[in-house]
Scaffold this active site. Structure first.
Site, PDB file in Angstrom:
ATOM      1  N   HIS A 291     133.314  25.700 -36.392  1.00 46.27           N
ATOM      2  CA  HIS A 291     132.207  26.304 -37.136  1.00 46.27           C
ATOM      3  C   HIS A 291     130.879  26.204 -36.388  1.00 46.27           C
ATOM      4  CE1 HIS A 291     130.777  22.265 -38.367  1.00 46.27           C
ATOM      5  NE2 HIS A 291     132.058  21.981 -38.471  1.00 46.27           N
ATOM      6  N   ASP A 292     130.110  27.269 -36.474  1.00 46.69           N
ATOM      7  CA  ASP A 292     128.741  27.350 -35.962  1.00 46.69           C
ATOM      8  C   ASP A 292     128.649  27.331 -34.442  1.00 46.69           C
ATOM      9  OD1 ASP A 292     127.294  27.159 -38.647  1.00 46.69           O
ATOM     10  OD2 ASP A 292     128.493  25.329 -38.673  1.00 46.69           O
TER      11      ASP A 292
ATOM     12  N   GLY B 162     132.300  21.686 -33.487  1.00 47.39           N
ATOM     13  CA  GLY B 162     131.271  22.424 -34.203  1.00 47.39           C
ATOM     14  C   GLY B 162     129.926  22.431 -33.511  1.00 47.39           C
TER      15      GLY B 162
END
Length: 264
Positions: free
Chosen positions: A121-122, A139
């Site tokens: 994520h991200d 992440g």
């Protein structure tokens, strides 16, 4: 005309551009948008708020847009955004973003992503990168343009990789990797600058000479990071063509947190 195999499950709310091809047994969710000319192989799952641009080639057995592997995630409408002309080989997993950051996992254009790559994520991946098999990004990792990751490279969360940097096979990154730097090891250590890659991308002799000066300041003169930044700032006097390269390096070093540091 879109070409959707009879066994594929495409939600009626999904938005597929002209000439999109979807292979057998692939599942595409309601919040997915796919640009014209993109091909999706067999047995893929594309879900979440996922946007995929034009002329991508996504091979079989990929999972794109699944929720982040983050216990704090509670169903927020975060996104995965993939640009144009990317190649994504088999068994890759790209997660959407998380509300604790921008909420978007982003991939740029013209990337070559090999099998078993994970983007958590991200993550923010630039353009023209090459990720060899089994590269793994935790992440919030930021990857600049033209970066090359060797097979089985593992990147710790929040690490940044500057443009034109490169890792060898089985590299483990706990610190930021500055632009142009080639690294190897567990943990990673700087080995050289990516001179051959720069020549292939059309860098002039003057610009490459400036990169050599950056390498000397960061890794050969036993300077502190602050002293190295001051030395690098003077390189444009002797190498005016390298103004953009020098400013990119200085900006990267300035944004490095003292707690994380750079690969040295």
């Amino acid at each position: 005309m879109t070409g959707i195999h009879s066994t594929a499950l495409v939600d009626p709310a999904a938005q597929l551009g002209s000439s999109v091809s979807v292979g057998p047994y692939t599942v595409i969710g309601p919040h997915v948008r796919i640009g014209a000319g993109t091909t999706i192989g067999a047995h893929c799952v594309i879900e979440g708020h996922t946007t995929i641009g034009r002329d991508n080639r996504i091979f079989q057995f990929n999972s794109l847009g699944a929720i982040p592997q983050d216990k704090k995630y509670a169903g927020e409408p975060c996104e995965l955004v993939i640009g144009d002309r990317n190649t994504v080989r088999e068994f890759c997993t790209f997660n959407i973003g998380s509300p604790g950051d921008s909420g978007v996992t982003r991939v740029g254009n013209d990337n070559w992503i090999m099998a078993y790559v994970h983007l958590a994520h991200d993550c923010d991946v630039g353009s023209h990168t090459i990720f060899a098999n089994n590269s793994q990004l935790a992440g919030h990792v930021s990857v600049g343009d033209w970066v090359i990751l060797g097979g089985f490279t593992v990147v710790h969360q929040f690490v940044r990789l500057g443009a034109h940097s490169m890792t060898a096979m089985c590299t483990l990154l706990f610190a930021d990797l500055p632009p142009f730097v080639m690294s190897q090891g567990q943990p990673a250590a700087a080995r050289s600058m990516n001179f051959e890659g720069l020549r292939r991308r059309g860098f002039s002799a003057d610009r490459i000479a400036a990169v050599k000066g950056m390498h000397k300041a960061l890794y050969r003169e036993d300077l502190t990071l602050e002293q190295a930044r001051a030395r690098i700032a003077t390189l444009t006097v002797q190498h005016p063509e390298a103004e953009t390269d020098v400013q990119m390096m200085l900006g990267f070093l300035e944004a490095t947190s003292p707690q994380r540091g750079i690969v040295r």
